[in-house]
Every structure is written in structure tokens, then in C-alpha cells.
Design a protein around this motif. Structure first.
Motif, short mmCIF file in Angstrom:
data_model
loop_
_atom_site.label_atom_id
_atom_site.label_comp_id
_atom_site.label_asym_id
_atom_site.label_seq_id
_atom_site.Cartn_x
_atom_site.Cartn_y
_atom_site.Cartn_z
N HIS A 163 -4.57 -23.24 14.12
CA HIS A 163 -5.91 -23.25 14.98
C HIS A 163 -7.62 -22.94 14.36
CE1 HIS A 163 -6.37 -18.73 12.53
NE2 HIS A 163 -4.79 -19.16 12.72
N HIS B 282 -1.10 -35.26 7.47
CA HIS B 282 -2.34 -34.65 7.17
C HIS B 282 -3.08 -33.77 7.67
CE1 HIS B 282 -6.40 -35.21 5.49
NE2 HIS B 282 -5.95 -35.84 3.95
N GLY B 283 -3.38 -32.64 6.85
CA GLY B 283 -3.86 -31.64 7.68
C GLY B 283 -5.43 -32.37 8.40
N GLY B 284 -6.11 -33.74 7.88
CA GLY B 284 -6.73 -34.45 8.88
C GLY B 284 -6.73 -34.68 10.23
N ALA C 274 -7.41 -31.29 11.88
CA ALA C 274 -8.32 -31.58 12.37
C ALA C 274 -9.50 -31.34 13.22
CB ALA C 274 -9.49 -31.06 10.46
N THR C 275 -8.57 -33.15 13.30
CA THR C 275 -9.71 -34.19 13.75
C THR C 275 -9.15 -33.49 15.91
OG1 THR C 275 -9.75 -35.89 12.38
CG2 THR C 275 -9.64 -36.10 14.95
N LYS D 112 -6.46 -24.14 20.07
CA LYS D 112 -4.97 -24.54 19.20
C LYS D 112 -4.31 -25.29 18.92
CE LYS D 112 -4.14 -19.27 18.88
NZ LYS D 112 -5.24 -18.30 19.86
N GLU E 242 -12.93 -22.15 20.51
CA GLU E 242 -11.92 -22.56 19.71
C GLU E 242 -10.47 -22.99 20.18
OE1 GLU E 242 -10.37 -18.05 19.78
OE2 GLU E 242 -10.59 -18.19 21.96
N THR F 196 -12.21 -21.90 15.18
CA THR F 196 -13.43 -22.47 15.60
C THR F 196 -13.96 -23.40 15.50
OG1 THR F 196 -13.91 -20.88 13.98
CG2 THR F 196 -12.69 -19.82 15.74
N LYS G 78 -13.73 -24.62 11.45
CA LYS G 78 -12.93 -23.87 10.60
C LYS G 78 -11.95 -24.19 10.96
CE LYS G 78 -11.67 -19.97 8.79
NZ LYS G 78 -10.38 -18.87 8.68
N VAL G 79 -10.52 -24.46 10.09
CA VAL G 79 -9.84 -25.11 11.03
C VAL G 79 -8.15 -24.09 9.62
CG1 VAL G 79 -7.45 -26.47 11.63
CG2 VAL G 79 -9.91 -27.19 11.38
N ASN G 80 -7.36 -23.79 10.05
CA ASN G 80 -6.23 -22.74 9.56
C ASN G 80 -5.11 -23.80 9.75
OD1 ASN G 80 -8.41 -20.35 10.35
ND2 ASN G 80 -6.16 -19.94 8.71
N PHE G 81 -4.08 -23.72 9.21
CA PHE G 81 -3.05 -24.79 8.99
C PHE G 81 -1.92 -23.55 8.72
CE2 PHE G 81 -5.85 -27.35 7.29
CZ PHE G 81 -6.56 -28.25 7.87
N VAL G 82 -0.70 -23.35 9.52
CA VAL G 82 0.00 -22.00 10.48
C VAL G 82 0.93 -22.65 9.31
CG1 VAL G 82 1.01 -20.85 11.23
CG2 VAL G 82 -1.06 -20.77 11.63
N ARG G 83 0.85 -24.02 9.72
CA ARG G 83 2.62 -24.35 9.19
C ARG G 83 2.72 -26.50 9.29
NH1 ARG G 83 4.48 -21.41 13.37
NH2 ARG G 83 5.43 -19.89 12.79
#
Lengths: 171, 171, 171, 171
Positions: free
Chosen positions: B158, B82-84, B87-88, B147, B145, B160, B114-119
């Protein structure tokens, strides 16, 4: 079936189900059919829901609502619930709102989520609802927004997300 | 002391410490003194770290590194972590990077992340590092920021963040 | 007074007023009093409005609407209106929505803005409205959201923002 | 050719070129070939650059630098340069950084941009540089980051973006 128990000694035990079975079920169903089976308990809740103790409470096309009761085991080092709880809930609810609009054979991935924290959650807040709705659903991308609210409607966090959609020839 | 155990039957038990003791310790120390005591184990890890099974691995002024091994209990309904989790982790690492720059008596709150999910992370990814650094620390606000990287340096997410800083007359 | 002219030879001339007079007027008035004088033309429009040719069309406490007609001089190198037009409009409208809630003596600064671009604006889109509303206004921070819509209500972009508020003793 | 003039009476005149010619040139070239022709002046600068008076100063694969001199006609109603200038610059520079990695036949669109404003730009700041670099370039999406800095390296704003990439069979 997944479950959870905790006690006054600050110990919590939870169980979860094999997530591969769930992911396979997702592939054969439309988004809303799949999510309805999760909400009803016909399909097991995903591991992250067992871990963080939240659940999918309401579902409609383009809309999803999760609920959670913030607890001491969600706390950060500075004395309130960690922002990761709201971020995880919002990511789940916004993702499901997008997923609920997709036909069988289509999929999605969250590209980014942006969360604003308006006031802290604590173990005294009581059950909160995380309500999410799609803003835009196009051929290749979708956006959605969500809010975390307590029983009195007070706002704790809000978010937006961008998803990419994978459609098959028929999707 | 917090701990964790899990087994092949998909059951995990974890314990945590009273977070109020931790929050009180934070008030009398500079950010970096406080976080060094958490990293060394002199102060208990916060409940969210016990819950999600991540830890503070490295610390310097303006910089924090967390590590976690993504596991099946972090999974979402579509077959990956999960992306959480990212993010956490990112929220934790970026918040600690900001906190590490603050004198005793000053505090901060995260306004947005603000979180970007790359893979996607999976249970096969192995231990990942979440590295965060401050970008700007001013009188009233700070940005940072972060990563999420695997052992080979491959990027998974990644982010910010924007924080508000509360300084006392002396802070 | 500010003005603008353009012709078929792709030349545009615009004029603007000294922005210091405007900023001084802002200091003695509540946010909504100040913005009403800008909307009515009693105070000059700010230079950025003259530059990009947009205007404040509607105002209420916690809400602001700007309008613009996207034109060829707003274009980017890949054949549509540059995202900067929607970003500037949204930043203006969300900032004014926050400003409209502030008493005389209080001020604000935008900490961050996040904009989603849903479909491109072109010179054929016609006049668009940028509608913004506050989500949360607290003692030290505020958040707001905004949308860019055409005459038929079709969505082109949406955004959220975080502002810091400076209140005096009386503010 | 595009040009600009302004005088003490707060009047500015600028000209621009037909953006369709530019967009057509983009289609037959790789991203970096196209952008090099814009930077060198072999292709006209896009209308938005003429409007806001900024230019592409440096270019490499995965990296782009724009420069601008903030001026009175960029001001907002509260006495400093409008955030839209930094947002437009950052969107341009990050988009070009992504574009510079694409082969002929491939294209991209910006899905979202998130900008943090760290300190205000004014007409006294002097020329600023907006430096952007890609963070991730994949098959279907890309992310990038950017910063606005003055001649002394002081930071004014920073941003991230998410782009979707359209690749042809050969792209």
C-alpha cells in the motif's frame, strides 16, 4: 546470460536467467560476497535488472551504486521517464547497501521505501548513478538512504527505506 | 501498436509507441478524457506499461485501477518479485487518480511516493489489481493512496503520494 | 517572555507569547534574518518551543540545529519518550532549514514529513541535537533531511520532508 | 492525577503521573485491556497526553480515536498550529490501533511514520478527531493509517506508519 537489444522501430528484446539459482546462491554467502559475484558477472544479473536495463556498478560494506541510461521505453504518459525507474533503482541500491552488511545465514526484507522526485529524467539525461548508503543497521532493522545523480552531480531523486533483518543464531 | 511476446527460453520482446504523441494528446484534454482514451486503446499505452506489462483497467473521477500479472522477469536477486513492480504500479495508479480530477490545461507532477510492502508477489500470485483513490485535491497540491490486492482481496502493498498541481488561469 | 518551571511533584508551568506578533515579523524579513532574531531572543520563541521546551541553537543558510533535553513529561504510555518529540523537532529543524533559504516576501508550507525512529529517547539520554539541512531548493518546492543525535553522536531518529514554496514576483 | 490550567496571561500549568507505573501495567495486559483502562481513567493518561492536552476517546480492536482542541500554545513561528501536534496525535492513534491487536506479553515499536499536512489547524478549528486503523497486522510487523478531521469531517492531515512487533512464545 542475460542480454538486450533494441532498434529504431521501438522494439526491444531481452533475456534473463532462472532467478531461483540466484536466490539459492544468496543463501550460502555473506551479503557482500553474493553481491560481488553479481557485480562481477560470476552470478547472473537478476531479471529486474535485465528488464529495466540497469546494473550494479560499485559495492562496499554498507554502500551500493547502480547505473542506468534512461531510455524512451521507460517513459510515462506525460512525456518524461516514469518515476518507477528511479523508485526501482533506489529500492535496489538501498536494499543492496543493507544486504552488504549481513553475514551468511542472515536475510532481509524491505518494509517500506519513500522516494522524492526532484526533477524528471529523460532520454537526454544520459547515464545516471544511484548511490545508496546505510544509515542504521541494528539487530532487527536497518535504514538506508539513496540519491539518483547525473554525470554532473545534479540530483533527480532521493529516498529512504526501512528493512527488517532476519538473523539466525549464528547470524 | 505496442505488444509483447515471451517464451520458455526466458526471452521477451516488446514494442512501444512514440511517447511524444501521447504527451501532446494529454495537453488538449481533461485528465479523465485523456486517460479514458488510453484505457480504451484509442491512444497507445505508455512505454512503461509495455515494458512492465501492466495496464489501466478501470477509471473514474478520482480513482484508477491497474492490473498486472507478476512474472519471472520481474524478479529480484532474492527470489521474489522486485518491489519496484508494486512501486511503479502504485505510482501509476495514484498519479492517474489525481490526473483524472484535472481539467484540460492543468497538469501535475508527483513530488513523492511512499510504499509499504506487506507480503511478496511471486509468479504464482496471479493477476493483481492496483487500486488508487485521491485523498485530497486542492488548488496547488493533491494526495492519493493505493493498494495492491490479489484476486482474493489479499493485500501485498500500500502507498500514499503527494503531487503538485499546475493550473492555468482557466484550469 | 516565555519561561518554564517544573518540580519534583510532576507539575510544569510554562508561558508563551502572542504568536501573531511573530508571524507578522516573519512577513517583512528574509527567512534567515527572521530566524536569527528568534535564535538570539530578539523575537520571542514560538509557543510550540515553550510547550515542548526545545530551542533553535544554530542557523546557517540551508541548515538549522535545535536542541532539547528529553524529560519525563515527554513520555508515552510504554515507558520511553513519545515519538512525537523527535517528529516535532525534526519538522521544526527541516522547516527552518528550508525557511533560511527564502528571501523576504516568500513563504513555505510543509506538505509531508517522514520520520524513522532508530532507538528510543529517555530522560537519561541527556541533551540531543536535531540537525537539518536542505537537499533541494527549487522554484516551487524544497526537500530537506534531519537527524536527532546525542552528545556522543549516536543516532535516535532521522527524517525527510517535502515543502511547497510561495514566491512573490520579487521573491 | 494529571490536570491542566491556563489563563489569559498565556500561562499554562499541567501535571502528570509517573510513567513507569503505566509501562508496568502495560506488560501484564493485552493491548486492548491496557488501552481501555487508559481511556476510562482507571490508569493515568501518559505524560505526552498531559503535555499536549489530547486524549484517547474511542477504542476497538484495530482502531483508536484521539481528540484534541488546538490552542495557541501549539503554534509554530508562522502563525498556525505546528505540524508536530498532528504528527504526535497520528503517531499515538496509529500506535494504539496496532497495540489494540496484541495479546498480553507482546509489544511493539514504531519504526517510521509519514504524515501529510493537507490544511493548517488553528485555535479557531475547534476540537479535532484523529482516527486510526490498522491496515496489516502480521507476525513480525504491522502497518496502520490515520486521519485528522474536524467536527464537519474536513481533513487536516493523514498518515501511515510501520511498526515492528515482538511476540513471546505464547504471544
Amino acid at each position: 546470460m542475460s542480454g538486450t537489444s533494441e532498434d529504431a522501430s521501438r522494439t526491444r528484446t531481452f533475456t534473463w536467467d532462472d532467478p531461483r539459482a540466484l536466490a539459492e546462491a544468496a543463501r550460502g554467502l555473506s551479503g557482500i560476497e553474493f553481491l560481488r559475484k553479481v557485480a562481477s558477472g560470476e552470478l547472473p544479473r537478476p531479471p529486474i535488472s535485465a528488464l529495466m536495463n540497469f546494473g550494479l556498478a560499485e559495492l562496499a560494506e554498507g554502500r551500493a551504486v547502480f547505473t542506468v541510461e534512461p531510455a524512451e521505453y521507460h517513459y510515462n504518459p506525460i512525456g518524461v521517464v516514469h518515476g518507477g525507474l528511479a523508485a526501482t533503482l533506489l529500492d535496489s541500491a538501498m536494499g543492496c547497501a543493507v544486504h552488504s552488511t549481513l553475514p551468511a545465514g542472515a536475510g532481509y526484507t524491505t518494509l517500506e521505501v519513500k522516494v522524492n522526485f526532484v526533477r524528471p529524467l529523460t532520454a537526454e539525461t544520459g547515464v545516471v548513478r544511484c548511490e545508496a548508503e546505510v544509515i542504521h543497521v541494528g539487530g532487527r532493522t536497518a535504514t538506508a538512504e539513496g540519491k539518483v545523480l547525473d554525470a554532473a552531480g545534479k540530483l533527480y531523486a532521493h529516498a529512504t527505506t526501512t528493512c527488517i533483518i532476519f538473523r539466525t543464531e549464528r547470524g
